[in-house]
Write a protein that holds these residues in place. Sequence first.
Motif, PDB file in Angstrom:
ATOM      1  N   LEU A 103       7.805  -7.412   1.042  1.00  0.00           N
ATOM      2  CA  LEU A 103       6.866  -6.327   0.800  1.00  0.00           C
ATOM      3  C   LEU A 103       5.512  -6.901   0.404  1.00  0.00           C
ATOM      4  N   LYS A 104       4.463  -6.227   0.833  1.00  0.00           N
ATOM      5  CA  LYS A 104       3.099  -6.621   0.468  1.00  0.00           C
ATOM      6  C   LYS A 104       2.451  -5.426  -0.218  1.00  0.00           C
ATOM      7  N   PHE A 105       1.904  -5.657  -1.391  1.00  0.00           N
ATOM      8  CA  PHE A 105       1.288  -4.582  -2.150  1.00  0.00           C
ATOM      9  C   PHE A 105      -0.231  -4.775  -2.177  1.00  0.00           C
ATOM     10  N   THR A 106      -0.947  -3.692  -1.971  1.00  0.00           N
ATOM     11  CA  THR A 106      -2.400  -3.676  -2.043  1.00  0.00           C
ATOM     12  C   THR A 106      -2.794  -2.578  -3.015  1.00  0.00           C
ATOM     13  N   CYS A 107      -3.649  -2.893  -3.967  1.00  0.00           N
ATOM     14  CA  CYS A 107      -4.095  -1.886  -4.917  1.00  0.00           C
ATOM     15  C   CYS A 107      -4.875  -0.811  -4.160  1.00  0.00           C
ATOM     16  N   ALA A 108      -4.443   0.436  -4.318  1.00  0.00           N
ATOM     17  CA  ALA A 108      -5.064   1.560  -3.605  1.00  0.00           C
ATOM     18  C   ALA A 108      -5.951   2.401  -4.504  1.00  0.00           C
TER      19      ALA A 108
END
Length: 112
Positions: A103-108
């Motif tokens: 999984l790759k998380f990007t601050c939204a």
Amino acid sequence: MVNKRTSLLLSEKLKDQIEVLPVNVVGNTSEYYFINVLNTIKSLNTESKSNEEILMMVRENNCVFNKKNIGPYIIFRDSIFDDGYYCTDEFIDFVKQNSITGLKFTCAGIAE
């Protein structure tokens, strides 16, 4: 798509918030599952914003989420922009604690 171990972990943590569907691949002996997030909520605070401002907020990952609408959900989809998945820090911590990879998380944005 996740393996059996991850599907069991997510099913336990996200009871009644996800749907786990088996993926059948001809010739593959491993078990894989598709996780469908069922929580679609009005998570983005769009009050007093023009359509252009809302689109810019989403494109630039500068969203303001409505904390009270998110409530108990740690992973969810927005009712307007339902093509993406959003999650809280609690979900990210759960993924890390259980050594779930891929999984790759990007601050939204932030929740207020």
